[in-house]
Design a protein around this motif. Structure first.
Motif, mmCIF file in Angstrom:
data_model
loop_
_atom_site.group_PDB
_atom_site.id
_atom_site.type_symbol
_atom_site.label_atom_id
_atom_site.label_comp_id
_atom_site.label_asym_id
_atom_site.label_seq_id
_atom_site.Cartn_x
_atom_site.Cartn_y
_atom_site.Cartn_z
ATOM 1 N N SER A 26 -44.514 -44.811 -12.523
ATOM 2 C CA SER A 26 -45.157 -43.525 -12.297
ATOM 3 C C SER A 26 -46.667 -43.680 -12.445
ATOM 4 O O SER A 26 -47.134 -44.379 -13.344
ATOM 5 N N GLU A 70 -44.307 -41.918 -7.588
ATOM 6 C CA GLU A 70 -43.198 -42.518 -8.321
ATOM 7 C C GLU A 70 -42.474 -43.499 -7.421
ATOM 8 O O GLU A 70 -42.341 -43.264 -6.217
ATOM 9 N N GLU A 76 -42.775 -37.678 1.166
ATOM 10 C CA GLU A 76 -42.176 -38.996 1.372
ATOM 11 C C GLU A 76 -42.862 -39.706 2.524
ATOM 12 O O GLU A 76 -43.402 -39.071 3.426
ATOM 13 N N CYS A 85 -37.017 -37.805 -2.692
ATOM 14 C CA CYS A 85 -37.336 -36.461 -3.169
ATOM 15 C C CYS A 85 -36.086 -35.618 -3.321
ATOM 16 O O CYS A 85 -36.094 -34.608 -3.999
ATOM 17 N N VAL A 106 -45.682 -36.509 -5.648
ATOM 18 C CA VAL A 106 -45.318 -35.173 -6.109
ATOM 19 C C VAL A 106 -46.577 -34.372 -6.448
ATOM 20 O O VAL A 106 -47.461 -34.854 -7.153
ATOM 21 N N CYS A 123 -42.765 -32.308 -3.002
ATOM 22 C CA CYS A 123 -42.600 -33.746 -2.893
ATOM 23 C C CYS A 123 -42.908 -34.203 -1.473
ATOM 24 O O CYS A 123 -42.562 -33.512 -0.505
ATOM 25 N N SER A 135 -42.763 -42.078 -3.339
ATOM 26 C CA SER A 135 -42.852 -40.635 -3.121
ATOM 27 C C SER A 135 -44.036 -40.107 -3.929
ATOM 28 O O SER A 135 -44.433 -40.696 -4.927
#
Length: 179
Positions: free
Chosen positions: A76, A167, A123, A177, A131, A121, A129
């Motif tokens: 993260s 992440e 992608e 997501c 956020v 989210c 991904s």
């Protein structure tokens, strides 16, 4: 089979697995040797996207790490911003800039039902991904045990606080997501 036999069997299995060094549970991923992957995620160019006037806020909620949970581990990297504009301006900015950088919003962008906190989210094929979440200093204090510096000390009249984070799985592959 009677209850005594079941208890004896379970005791033998438990003691046997402990003595042999084996576990009945499969091992789960850990954060061992992930430093390079964490550093690479922290340098993801999309994390540099932010509306003009958004001020980066340092603290335990910012930076990159490997997160180990009870049955999994993942990478993260996040940024927290204080912003003088509105939530709608933040959504409009990321609604334009994230797709221009190759990330598409999942399930659209809106302000959430009844103005509730919403997480958005994004992608991109083969990439982590990303956020977007709207935070408040009170929530950050509750989660981390400390809150960010007052907005006045950051040099911004903050009406909106938001985080922009990436992440990925330990190998850098995307986390969906749609969990």
């Amino acid at each position: 089979m009677n209850m005594l036999a079941v208890r004896v069997l379970l005791a033998v299995l438990l003691v046997g697995s402990g003595v042999s060094g084996c576990s009945l549970l499969p091992p789960f991923p850990t954060c061992e040797r992930t430093e390079q992957s964490v550093a690479e995620l922290d340098e993801l160019p999309a994390l540099a996207l932010r509306p003009q006037g958004a001020v980066s806020v340092d603290g335990p909620w910012a930076g990159a790490s490997c997160v180990e949970d009870t049955a999994d581990a993942w990478l993260s990297a996040g940024r927290l911003y204080a912003y003088g504009g509105t939530r709608q301006e933040v959504l409009a900015y990321y609604g334009r800039e994230a797709p221009a950088s190759g990330w598409r919003p999942v399930d659209g962008l809106d302000t959430g039902p009844d103005g509730r906190t919403a997480v958005f989210c994004f992608e991109s094929a083969g990439r982590p991904s990303i956020v977007l979440a709207f935070e408040t200093p009170d929530v950050l204090s509750e989660i981390y045990g400390e809150g960010p510096a007052p907005a006045a000390l950051l040099g911004v009249d903050a009406r909106t606080w938001f985080s922009w984070s990436a992440e990925s799985a330990l190998d850098g592959s995307p986390i969906s997501c749609r969990i």
